[in-house]
Every structure is written in C-alpha cells, then in structure tokens.
Design a protein around this motif. Structure first.
Motif, PDB file in Angstrom:
ATOM      1  N   ALA A 174      18.482  45.629  30.366  1.00 45.01           N
ATOM      2  CA  ALA A 174      19.561  46.620  30.311  1.00 45.01           C
ATOM      3  C   ALA A 174      20.913  45.963  30.084  1.00 45.01           C
ATOM      4  CB  ALA A 174      19.590  47.434  31.598  1.00 45.01           C
ATOM      5  N   GLY A 175      20.945  44.644  30.118  1.00 44.07           N
ATOM      6  CA  GLY A 175      22.215  43.950  29.923  1.00 44.07           C
ATOM      7  C   GLY A 175      23.141  44.178  31.096  1.00 44.07           C
ATOM      8  N   ASP A 176      24.404  44.251  30.838  1.00 47.01           N
ATOM      9  CA  ASP A 176      25.424  44.400  31.866  1.00 47.01           C
ATOM     10  C   ASP A 176      25.362  45.762  32.560  1.00 47.01           C
ATOM     11  OD1 ASP A 176      28.681  45.234  32.143  1.00 47.01           O
ATOM     12  OD2 ASP A 176      28.064  43.296  32.976  1.00 47.01           O
ATOM     13  N   ALA A 177      24.855  46.766  31.879  1.00 49.20           N
ATOM     14  CA  ALA A 177      24.707  48.134  32.408  1.00 49.20           C
ATOM     15  C   ALA A 177      26.025  48.726  32.902  1.00 49.20           C
ATOM     16  CB  ALA A 177      23.650  48.173  33.519  1.00 49.20           C
ATOM     17  N   GLY A 178      27.133  48.219  32.395  1.00 48.92           N
ATOM     18  CA  GLY A 178      28.433  48.735  32.793  1.00 48.92           C
ATOM     19  C   GLY A 178      28.988  48.097  34.052  1.00 48.92           C
ATOM     20  N   PHE A 179      28.318  47.068  34.572  1.00 46.50           N
ATOM     21  CA  PHE A 179      28.748  46.449  35.824  1.00 46.50           C
ATOM     22  C   PHE A 179      30.107  45.756  35.692  1.00 46.50           C
ATOM     23  CE2 PHE A 179      28.771  43.045  39.040  1.00 46.50           C
ATOM     24  CZ  PHE A 179      28.619  43.815  40.177  1.00 46.50           C
ATOM     25  N   THR A 180      30.317  44.997  34.619  1.00 43.96           N
ATOM     26  CA  THR A 180      31.591  44.275  34.484  1.00 43.96           C
ATOM     27  C   THR A 180      32.779  45.225  34.406  1.00 43.96           C
ATOM     28  OG1 THR A 180      30.521  42.347  33.513  1.00 43.96           O
ATOM     29  CG2 THR A 180      32.887  42.592  33.110  1.00 43.96           C
ATOM     30  N   PRO A 181      32.745  46.267  33.574  1.00 38.48           N
ATOM     31  CA  PRO A 181      33.883  47.205  33.594  1.00 38.48           C
ATOM     32  C   PRO A 181      34.066  47.865  34.962  1.00 38.48           C
ATOM     33  CG  PRO A 181      32.518  47.605  31.661  1.00 38.48           C
ATOM     34  CD  PRO A 181      31.797  46.597  32.509  1.00 38.48           C
ATOM     35  N   PHE A 182      32.955  48.129  35.639  1.00 40.70           N
ATOM     36  CA  PHE A 182      33.048  48.709  36.972  1.00 40.70           C
ATOM     37  C   PHE A 182      33.783  47.752  37.916  1.00 40.70           C
ATOM     38  CE2 PHE A 182      31.298  48.760  41.282  1.00 40.70           C
ATOM     39  CZ  PHE A 182      31.773  49.993  41.702  1.00 40.70           C
ATOM     40  N   VAL A 183      33.364  46.484  37.963  1.00 40.26           N
ATOM     41  CA  VAL A 183      34.007  45.509  38.851  1.00 40.26           C
ATOM     42  C   VAL A 183      35.474  45.324  38.466  1.00 40.26           C
ATOM     43  CG1 VAL A 183      34.018  43.097  39.624  1.00 40.26           C
ATOM     44  CG2 VAL A 183      31.872  44.339  39.483  1.00 40.26           C
ATOM     45  N   GLU A 184      35.777  45.358  37.181  1.00 43.19           N
ATOM     46  CA  GLU A 184      37.173  45.237  36.753  1.00 43.19           C
ATOM     47  C   GLU A 184      38.022  46.402  37.266  1.00 43.19           C
ATOM     48  OE1 GLU A 184      36.597  44.891  32.526  1.00 43.19           O
ATOM     49  OE2 GLU A 184      36.456  42.696  32.635  1.00 43.19           O
ATOM     50  N   SER A 185      37.391  47.538  37.568  1.00 47.88           N
ATOM     51  CA  SER A 185      38.133  48.730  38.004  1.00 47.88           C
ATOM     52  C   SER A 185      38.382  48.775  39.513  1.00 47.88           C
ATOM     53  CB  SER A 185      37.378  49.994  37.587  1.00 47.88           C
ATOM     54  OG  SER A 185      36.282  50.253  38.457  1.00 47.88           O
ATOM     55  N   ILE A 186      37.806  47.846  40.254  1.00 50.88           N
ATOM     56  CA  ILE A 186      37.949  47.898  41.710  1.00 50.88           C
ATOM     57  C   ILE A 186      38.862  46.777  42.212  1.00 50.88           C
ATOM     58  CG2 ILE A 186      35.785  49.125  42.092  1.00 50.88           C
ATOM     59  CD1 ILE A 186      35.708  45.599  43.021  1.00 50.88           C
ATOM     60  N   ASP A 187      39.333  46.941  43.452  1.00 49.99           N
ATOM     61  CA  ASP A 187      40.248  45.977  44.061  1.00 49.99           C
ATOM     62  C   ASP A 187      39.559  44.972  44.963  1.00 49.99           C
ATOM     63  OD1 ASP A 187      42.476  47.349  42.973  1.00 49.99           O
ATOM     64  OD2 ASP A 187      42.486  48.727  44.675  1.00 49.99           O
ATOM     65  N   ALA A 188      38.409  45.352  45.527  1.00 51.01           N
ATOM     66  CA  ALA A 188      37.725  44.485  46.491  1.00 51.01           C
ATOM     67  C   ALA A 188      36.286  44.949  46.635  1.00 51.01           C
ATOM     68  CB  ALA A 188      38.426  44.530  47.846  1.00 51.01           C
ATOM     69  N   TYR A 226      23.696  32.659  44.162  1.00 51.45           N
ATOM     70  CA  TYR A 226      23.757  32.864  42.711  1.00 51.45           C
ATOM     71  C   TYR A 226      24.770  31.908  42.087  1.00 51.45           C
ATOM     72  CZ  TYR A 226      21.140  37.293  42.895  1.00 51.45           C
ATOM     73  OH  TYR A 226      20.192  38.256  43.059  1.00 51.45           O
ATOM     74  N   ASP A 227      24.394  31.289  40.982  1.00 47.31           N
ATOM     75  CA  ASP A 227      25.328  30.422  40.266  1.00 47.31           C
ATOM     76  C   ASP A 227      26.496  31.220  39.699  1.00 47.31           C
ATOM     77  OD1 ASP A 227      23.836  28.147  40.778  1.00 47.31           O
ATOM     78  OD2 ASP A 227      22.656  28.356  38.939  1.00 47.31           O
ATOM     79  N   ASP A 228      26.190  32.384  39.138  1.00 45.32           N
ATOM     80  CA  ASP A 228      27.232  33.256  38.585  1.00 45.32           C
ATOM     81  C   ASP A 228      27.616  34.289  39.630  1.00 45.32           C
ATOM     82  OD1 ASP A 228      27.256  32.032  36.093  1.00 45.32           O
ATOM     83  OD2 ASP A 228      25.619  33.277  35.344  1.00 45.32           O
ATOM     84  N   TRP A 229      28.768  34.094  40.272  1.00 42.27           N
ATOM     85  CA  TRP A 229      29.260  35.038  41.262  1.00 42.27           C
ATOM     86  C   TRP A 229      29.664  36.298  40.516  1.00 42.27           C
ATOM     87  CZ3 TRP A 229      28.523  35.078  46.186  1.00 42.27           C
ATOM     88  CH2 TRP A 229      29.380  35.729  47.061  1.00 42.27           C
ATOM     89  N   PRO A 230      29.002  37.427  40.749  1.00 40.07           N
ATOM     90  CA  PRO A 230      29.179  38.612  39.893  1.00 40.07           C
ATOM     91  C   PRO A 230      30.437  39.430  40.134  1.00 40.07           C
ATOM     92  CG  PRO A 230      27.594  39.074  41.625  1.00 40.07           C
ATOM     93  CD  PRO A 230      27.977  37.622  41.762  1.00 40.07           C
ATOM     94  N   TYR A 231      31.282  39.046  41.062  1.00 39.07           N
ATOM     95  CA  TYR A 231      32.386  39.913  41.471  1.00 39.07           C
ATOM     96  C   TYR A 231      33.733  39.493  40.904  1.00 39.07           C
ATOM     97  CZ  TYR A 231      28.630  41.121  44.580  1.00 39.07           C
ATOM     98  OH  TYR A 231      27.417  41.481  45.073  1.00 39.07           O
ATOM     99  N   LEU A 232      33.707  38.692  39.844  1.00 35.96           N
ATOM    100  CA  LEU A 232      34.921  38.211  39.219  1.00 35.96           C
ATOM    101  C   LEU A 232      35.792  37.564  40.286  1.00 35.96           C
ATOM    102  CD1 LEU A 232      35.477  41.270  36.841  1.00 35.96           C
ATOM    103  CD2 LEU A 232      34.221  39.168  36.355  1.00 35.96           C
TER     104      LEU A 232
END
Length: 187
Positions: free
Chosen positions: A39-53, A67-73
């Motif tokens: 499913a790829g990113d499934a919209g997760f990155t834009p979602f995380v970009e929209s939140i503060d914490a 996880y090597d790649d911390w998914p929360y920017l």
C-alpha cells in the motif's frame, strides 16, 4: 484563535487486521509491515506532517522503538507509562498518566495530536478527545493479539468520511467521531 481558546484535537491513524488486531500477542507487527508495504505510504507522511505531536502507550513505543526509520518525522513523542524510565530514550518524553501527557502537550502549544496504541486510543475516546479515526485494514486474519477496541463504556457514534482501497488490498476508512461514549440504556 488565541492559545487559550484552542483545545486539543486528537487523531488516530492505525493499521489493523481484518479481525481488528493491532499486533500479535508478542507485539510483533511483521504481518502489518510486510502486507502493508504494497500500500506504500498510505497517506501516513502527510498525516504526520499535519500533526504537532504523538502520544502513545509503552507497548506501542516498545514495538516501534527499534525501527531504523523513526516514522514520526521530527514530531515530539509522548509515551504514557508507569514503568518506563524517564530517560529511557532521548527521542521521547515519558508521562505517568494520560492526563500528564495532555497537560504537557497543551503547555507546549501542541494542539493537533496523533494518538497511537490500543489502550491509549481507548482512553482518549472515553475522554471524548478523538476527532477522527483513520483505520487501514490489512487483508489478513491473525486470530489473536490485542484488539484496537475493547470496552469503551458505551457507544461511540461515527460519521463516515471516506473509504479508499489501496494497493495490496488494504482498505482505509476515515471516520469523524461525533461524540465520545454514550452509555447504553439498560432495558
């Protein structure tokens, strides 16, 4: 809108099996990551970009901590735990209660919050703090493990916003939470 007029808005964005499980009994998420990869990113990155914490429970933190790649920017991560050491990980802030986490988020001006983990989501729903749920069902039945939803103290009315079928057969549905739990009448 001034800081004093703002209120915390909490959002859920979770993957789960068709039978509603969010992990295997041992916390393993391979079933989600391997099947969800299609499913790829499934919209997760834009979602995380929209939140503060981000706020999550200890078990969710422990499931993703390595996880090597911390998914929360670069978003601040608040972990609710009565057992995790305050200095367990420099990437997180540990709170002994959900109320303490909320106080810290508001004090820091963090108004759009991503809530992750079953117990934490249920607590925020019961407290009537969740605005929206985005649930991505992975096409697998895992049969056992923690469920996203358990006892909520009553019904939680939802309004359907959208449903999208993603690659790999994942079905992503977003709901607006109309109100928190409404106690069922006893008849």
């Amino acid at each position: 809108m001034s800081e004093s007029q703002q209120s915390l808005r909490a959002f859920v964005f979770l993957g789960l099996s068709v039978d509603g499980r969010i992990a295997r009994p041992d916390g393993d998420l391979e079933w989600l990551t391997s099947r969800g990869a299609a499913a790829g990113d499934a919209g997760f990155t834009p979602f995380v970009e929209s939140i503060d914490a981000v706020v999550m429970g200890r078990r969710t933190y422990e499931a993703i901590a390595s996880y090597d790649d911390w998914p929360y920017l670069d978003r601040p991560i608040h972990v609710i735990s009565t057992t995790l050491a305050a200095d367990a990980d420099s990437r997180i802030t540990v709170h002994r209660s959900a109320e303490a986490a909320i106080d810290a988020l508001q004090r820091d001006g963090r108004w759009r919050v991503y809530v992750d983990g079953g117990e934490t989501v249920r607590w925020f729903l019961a407290a009537k703090l969740i605005d929206e749920l985005t649930l991505s069902q992975v096409p697998v039945l895992i049969g056992d493990g923690p469920s996203l939803f358990g006892s909520l103290g009553g019904d939680v009315d939802l309004e359907h916003v959208r449903t999208t079928v993603l690659d790999g057969g994942m079905v992503q549905t977003t709901y607006r939470v109309l109100d928190g739990p409404t106690p069922r009448s006893s008849q």
